[in-house]
Enzyme design. Sequence first.
Site, short mmCIF file in Angstrom:
data_model
loop_
_atom_site.label_atom_id
_atom_site.label_comp_id
_atom_site.label_asym_id
_atom_site.label_seq_id
_atom_site.Cartn_x
_atom_site.Cartn_y
_atom_site.Cartn_z
N GLU A 107 0.75 -1.24 -0.02
CA GLU A 107 0.15 -0.06 -0.05
C GLU A 107 0.92 1.30 0.04
OE1 GLU A 107 -2.41 -0.14 3.42
OE2 GLU A 107 -3.12 -2.19 3.04
N LYS A 109 2.25 4.55 1.36
CA LYS A 109 2.43 5.00 2.67
C LYS A 109 2.16 6.50 2.75
CE LYS A 109 5.36 5.10 6.82
NZ LYS A 109 5.09 6.48 7.21
N ASP A 111 1.64 10.30 3.72
CA ASP A 111 2.32 11.27 4.47
C ASP A 111 1.34 12.27 5.22
OD1 ASP A 111 4.38 12.26 6.01
OD2 ASP A 111 5.12 13.13 4.10
N TYR A 216 -7.29 2.15 5.86
CA TYR A 216 -6.78 0.94 5.63
C TYR A 216 -6.93 -0.24 6.69
CZ TYR A 216 -2.95 3.54 8.36
OH TYR A 216 -2.34 4.19 8.98
N LYS A 302 10.65 3.14 3.17
CA LYS A 302 10.79 4.60 2.85
C LYS A 302 11.51 5.19 1.88
CE LYS A 302 8.91 6.12 7.20
NZ LYS A 302 9.67 6.15 8.38
N CYS A 395 24.88 46.33 -1.55
CA CYS A 395 23.52 45.96 -1.28
C CYS A 395 22.62 45.93 -2.36
CB CYS A 395 22.97 46.70 0.21
SG CYS A 395 21.26 46.27 -0.01
N CYS A 398 19.93 48.94 -1.33
CA CYS A 398 20.32 50.31 -1.06
C CYS A 398 21.65 50.56 -1.63
CB CYS A 398 20.39 50.42 0.52
SG CYS A 398 21.49 49.73 1.34
N CYS A 413 24.31 43.75 5.02
CA CYS A 413 24.03 45.33 4.84
C CYS A 413 23.77 45.89 6.25
CB CYS A 413 22.86 45.56 3.79
SG CYS A 413 22.59 47.34 3.71
N CYS A 418 18.27 50.97 4.84
CA CYS A 418 18.04 50.12 3.72
C CYS A 418 16.48 49.59 3.47
CB CYS A 418 19.14 48.70 3.73
SG CYS A 418 18.64 47.55 2.77
P1 AMP Z 1 6.15 5.64 11.12
O1 AMP Z 1 5.40 6.55 11.47
O2 AMP Z 1 7.31 5.82 10.20
O3 AMP Z 1 6.32 4.47 12.32
O4 AMP Z 1 4.91 4.85 10.17
C1 AMP Z 1 3.93 4.32 10.83
C2 AMP Z 1 2.75 5.37 10.20
O5 AMP Z 1 2.72 5.07 9.02
C3 AMP Z 1 1.45 4.72 10.64
O6 AMP Z 1 1.05 5.41 11.99
C4 AMP Z 1 0.40 5.24 10.01
O7 AMP Z 1 0.22 6.56 10.34
C5 AMP Z 1 1.36 5.77 8.48
N1 AMP Z 1 0.83 5.04 7.49
C6 AMP Z 1 0.52 5.65 6.33
N2 AMP Z 1 0.08 4.87 5.24
C7 AMP Z 1 -0.31 3.51 5.88
C8 AMP Z 1 -0.63 2.14 5.47
N3 AMP Z 1 -1.13 2.26 4.06
N4 AMP Z 1 -0.37 1.39 6.23
C9 AMP Z 1 -0.20 1.44 7.58
N5 AMP Z 1 0.37 2.63 7.91
C10 AMP Z 1 0.23 3.89 7.20
ZN ZN Z 2 20.73 47.51 1.83
#
Ligand code: AMP
Ligand code: ZN
Length: 652
Positions: A107, A109, A111, A216, A302, A395, A398, A413, A418
């Site tokens: 899946e 990940k 952010d 998920y 990652k 600068c 100025c 500067c 300025c």
């Molecule tokens: P970490 O914070 O690096 O330990 O990664 C874990 C976090 O990844 C979890 O707490 C989730 O918030 C996040 N995460 C994002 N996408 C997923 C996913 N598809 N499955 C599980 N965790 C996920």
């Molecule tokens: Zn200046």
Amino acid sequence: METRIKELVNLLNQYAEEYYTKDAPSVSDQEYDRLYRELVELEEAYPELVQPNSPTHRVGGTILKGFEKYQHTYPLYSLQDAFSYEELVAFDQRVRKEFPSVTYVCELKIDGLSISLSYVDGVLEIGATRGDGSVGENITENLKRVRDIPLVLPEPLTLTVRGECYMPRASFDAVNLSRQENGEAEFANPRNAAAGTLRQLDTKIVAERKLATFLYQEASPTDQATQEKVLAKLNRLGFVVNPHHKTATSIEQVWAYIQEVAAMRDQLPYDIDGVVIKVNDLAVQEELGFTVKAPKWAVAYKFPAEEKEAKLLSVDWTVGRTGVVTPTANLTPVQLAGTTVSRATLHNVDYIAEKDIRKDDTVIVYKAGDIIPAVLRVVMDKRVSEERLEIPSHCPSCQSELLHFEDEVALRCINPRCPAQIKEGLAHFASRDAMNITGLGPAVVEKLFSKELVQDVAGIYRLTVDDLLQLDGFKEKSAQKLVDAIQTSKGNSAEKLLFGLGIRHVGSKASQLLLQEFHSIPTIADAEVEKIAAIDSLGMVVAESLKRYFAQEGSQLLLEELKDAGVNLDYLGQKVVADAPLSGKTVVLTGKLERLTRSEAKAKLEALGAKVTGSVSKKTDLLVAGRDAGSKLSKAQELSIEIQDEAWLERL
Ligand code: AMP
Ligand code: ZN
């Protein structure tokens, strides 16, 4: 009446879905508003008939007092990391030793931030943050404002689901644009923006910022046999499930999928930071179990910080508020972590020399975490010219001569008149942590300055509606609004003014401490250097900088002018620090922390009012001990000092 209310709720929800998720509304905005108003009126008249899935729950603004702690019934776990193919292979071998024919689901990940949603008889009861995994915060009211979270499920199920709440890149850009216009600090990335939004006390802002989710996991016991089936079930129940997931029967297939994702990453409308690989069969997951903090059946791959090659076109030099002149590279545009980058910082003049960056060089740019794009190094093989970059001697604003002090990496500067410095200083003065004048951002400052309407911060308080009407973009109403905001700022407690003056080394925390001690700005101006330096954690550098500032005639005049304009110079006493939970306590940190870095933990303790010291003695009130704590722990035990762990600190 009940029938009509239900009918309206269903219609409005259907229209909202068409509008928000399918982008194809089947009614006009007017028609929607008409039905919406009818519903609001009926709900006011018959409060007992308000439906749990009424769209009015999603928009109404309430100001929350704070967030309550929420004890998770099913703890949230983190994931073990992998940064290379080799680490994935090692993970696969550990799993295969016990289950030779395992299947994985990969899946994205996402952010964002983990969220947990609990439904009782099909109605959303609790939405919570992860917190430390066992105790999070109850942010139900805010999560109800996230459009794609179902308030009611199609079946009356009682369950808890998990997923990620994130801010789509388009929302992020819109939010930052409006913050920029309002002179507020921009969010560094969508993740920070989502985190800041979910912790908003004003639910209306949450509704405006357009967060989204991907679910998920079913955290409560599930009737499904595999992760794939869980995803399908979540989808059936009306949750948004990320469409990009794939089963794999070998780690090579996993790796191939990761390459695919890496290639399409930039095209996604949201940020991802990796790929999560999970054992598909839930019975196998159960057999594999957990380590202390993470499941043995999953791993998070990652992505490395993205780096790209770009060609250096030119360098801009800009003057900041303190006179520091900073180089920014203009580059051929490249895609980096989802955004087009055509400018990147070169930090300072010494950095250019150290990295030997020359005209027309091909360079590596990167963007990692919160950092703005930066030039990392030169690709020497691609150098086309030996010509050095032009370093300005004067600068750019100025034209006065720039200085390169021996103990500094930057050019500076030092002309107090300025224009660039003055403009930056004005914008700083109006910014949120300073005088907090909404509507007076850099763009407006620029216009005011170029029309010579404002030359220094005192000038801000002389602005009239008529003055503002001379600027394009201002109408009667907006001009009045800004004048009102300026007037309101006069009543701020004086630490905001002191910080706003932009005195070197005097940040917002130092300003707060100074005013708590001396109660007014004139008293600080008259105080002896030693007295200032003696204030906890301030020291000589701050004290001398203040002395230098107030010794200038101009500063005294400015204070007079501000006072005459009615600006408050006294501390109005929000004794933040004194009321803090750890105020007056001396705390020592020891051992390895899992989630916080040392400096984060220290900052957190200090924010809570504690004084952090290095060694345990009779004066120590508290020891925060991480893993493998050694002699400090035993000493604290000997002295019967209170001992706490990291989770405790996070909960505070
Ligand atoms: P970490 O914070 O690096 O330990 O990664 C874990 C976090 O990844 C979890 O707490 C989730 O918030 C996040 N995460 C994002 N996408 C997923 C996913 N598809 N499955 C599980 N965790 C996920
Ligand atoms: Zn200046």
